[in-house]
Motif scaffolding. Sequence first.
Motif, short mmCIF file in Angstrom:
data_model
loop_
_atom_site.label_atom_id
_atom_site.label_comp_id
_atom_site.label_asym_id
_atom_site.label_seq_id
_atom_site.Cartn_x
_atom_site.Cartn_y
_atom_site.Cartn_z
N MET A 152 -3.81 23.21 11.60
CA MET A 152 -3.09 23.54 12.83
C MET A 152 -1.86 22.65 12.95
O MET A 152 -1.94 21.43 12.76
N ASP A 153 -0.71 23.24 13.27
CA ASP A 153 0.53 22.48 13.37
C ASP A 153 0.56 21.72 14.69
O ASP A 153 0.55 22.30 15.77
N THR A 154 0.59 20.40 14.61
CA THR A 154 0.62 19.57 15.82
C THR A 154 1.99 18.94 16.04
O THR A 154 2.16 18.12 16.92
N THR A 155 2.96 19.33 15.24
CA THR A 155 4.30 18.79 15.40
C THR A 155 4.92 19.28 16.70
O THR A 155 4.87 20.46 17.01
N THR A 156 5.49 18.38 17.47
CA THR A 156 6.07 18.77 18.75
C THR A 156 7.43 19.44 18.53
O THR A 156 8.07 19.28 17.49
N LEU A 157 7.87 20.18 19.54
CA LEU A 157 9.18 20.83 19.47
C LEU A 157 10.27 19.78 19.30
O LEU A 157 11.23 19.98 18.54
N LYS A 158 10.12 18.66 19.98
CA LYS A 158 11.12 17.59 19.87
C LYS A 158 11.23 17.10 18.43
O LYS A 158 12.34 16.88 17.92
N ASP A 159 10.10 16.94 17.77
CA ASP A 159 10.10 16.50 16.37
C ASP A 159 10.77 17.53 15.46
O ASP A 159 11.51 17.18 14.53
N LYS A 160 10.49 18.80 15.73
CA LYS A 160 11.08 19.86 14.91
C LYS A 160 12.59 19.92 15.09
O LYS A 160 13.34 20.11 14.13
N LEU A 161 13.04 19.75 16.34
CA LEU A 161 14.48 19.74 16.60
C LEU A 161 15.15 18.57 15.89
O LEU A 161 16.25 18.69 15.34
N ALA A 162 14.47 17.41 15.90
CA ALA A 162 15.02 16.23 15.24
C ALA A 162 15.12 16.45 13.74
O ALA A 162 16.12 16.08 13.10
N ARG A 163 14.08 17.06 13.17
CA ARG A 163 14.09 17.31 11.73
C ARG A 163 15.18 18.31 11.35
O ARG A 163 15.88 18.14 10.35
N PHE A 164 15.30 19.36 12.16
CA PHE A 164 16.36 20.32 11.91
C PHE A 164 17.73 19.65 11.99
O PHE A 164 18.61 19.90 11.15
N GLY A 165 17.93 18.82 13.01
CA GLY A 165 19.21 18.14 13.18
C GLY A 165 19.57 17.28 11.98
O GLY A 165 20.73 17.28 11.53
N ARG A 166 18.59 16.58 11.44
CA ARG A 166 18.86 15.74 10.26
C ARG A 166 19.24 16.60 9.06
O ARG A 166 20.18 16.27 8.32
N THR A 167 18.52 17.70 8.85
CA THR A 167 18.81 18.53 7.68
C THR A 167 20.15 19.24 7.82
O THR A 167 20.88 19.40 6.84
N PHE A 168 20.50 19.65 9.05
CA PHE A 168 21.77 20.34 9.24
C PHE A 168 22.95 19.37 9.07
O PHE A 168 23.97 19.71 8.44
N ALA A 169 22.80 18.17 9.62
CA ALA A 169 23.86 17.16 9.46
C ALA A 169 24.02 16.79 7.98
O ALA A 169 25.15 16.61 7.50
N LEU A 170 22.91 16.69 7.29
CA LEU A 170 22.97 16.37 5.85
C LEU A 170 23.68 17.48 5.09
O LEU A 170 24.49 17.22 4.19
N LEU A 171 23.40 18.73 5.46
CA LEU A 171 24.07 19.86 4.81
C LEU A 171 25.57 19.79 5.03
O LEU A 171 26.36 19.98 4.08
N LEU A 172 26.00 19.54 6.25
CA LEU A 172 27.43 19.47 6.54
C LEU A 172 28.09 18.33 5.76
O LEU A 172 29.18 18.49 5.19
N ASN A 173 27.43 17.18 5.73
CA ASN A 173 27.98 16.04 4.98
C ASN A 173 28.08 16.36 3.49
O ASN A 173 29.10 16.07 2.85
N ARG A 174 27.04 16.95 2.94
CA ARG A 174 27.05 17.27 1.51
C ARG A 174 28.10 18.32 1.17
O ARG A 174 28.71 18.27 0.09
N SER A 175 28.32 19.25 2.09
CA SER A 175 29.30 20.30 1.81
C SER A 175 30.72 19.75 1.73
O SER A 175 31.61 20.38 1.15
N LEU A 176 30.92 18.58 2.33
CA LEU A 176 32.24 17.94 2.28
C LEU A 176 32.40 17.05 1.05
O LEU A 176 33.51 16.61 0.74
#
Length: 238
Positions: free
Chosen positions: A1-25
């Motif tokens: 059962m997934d016990t990860t909170t929405l806040k944690d998921k948003l934080a993880r998404f934010g890190r991966t999206f920022a990393l993608l933008l940085n890498r694309s540059l």
Amino acid sequence: MDTTTLKDKLARFGRTFALLLNRSLMYQKNHPMVQDSIKDVHKWAEILFNQISPVVFILNRELFYVDEEQLDPRINVKRIAQLFKMHGLQSVSLETGLTESEIDIFIDIFSAMTTETNAESVKKELVRKGAYNIKVNHVLYKKVTEDDQVVSREALKQVTPSMEDDDSESRKKFMDTLLETILTEEFANTLNIKSLLSNPTEVSKNMIKADLASVKELNQGGTGIDGTRGGGSGPGVH
């Protein structure tokens, strides 16, 4: 059962999206690290879509947020923030149905921006290339009424058509009611006042149809707002 909170998921998404933008540059779009980041962003967006849509990456007062959660301050996003401000980008919204190819298209546009690129040109390129589930500077305003019914910005447009009557008394009643019960500070900044004033009679009819309680009371001979207010309002970033 997934016990990860929405806040944690948003934080993880934010890190991966920022990393993608940085890498694309730093790398070409077909570089393995960029492609890995595209897959990660898509994965976490899909996870979040089970709870919210759109997922919004937004710049506000020099800081990035994913919806209302601030991006981890340890992530270096200085260059990304500079590019957002330089080109008039305020937010990137990802919606349900998003594909990896759409993220690929966005990265292609983002990494190739020139001094002439602005938010409008990015919007047009996204549509032209078929990235329909990614939008930039897309803000949804909402108002929660007394019965917790959410009224979108589009619905509010339906009660403010262009009109011609100029009856001053009706106009005053309309504006007093509207400003007290509907408008939020953010929405007031974007509303066309000339449109609101041009025909208050027809506006009142449409407001009644929308079942806005305060207008019903006004038309039934009430003396004004009785103090009962709706819920909070503001721009949501979906």
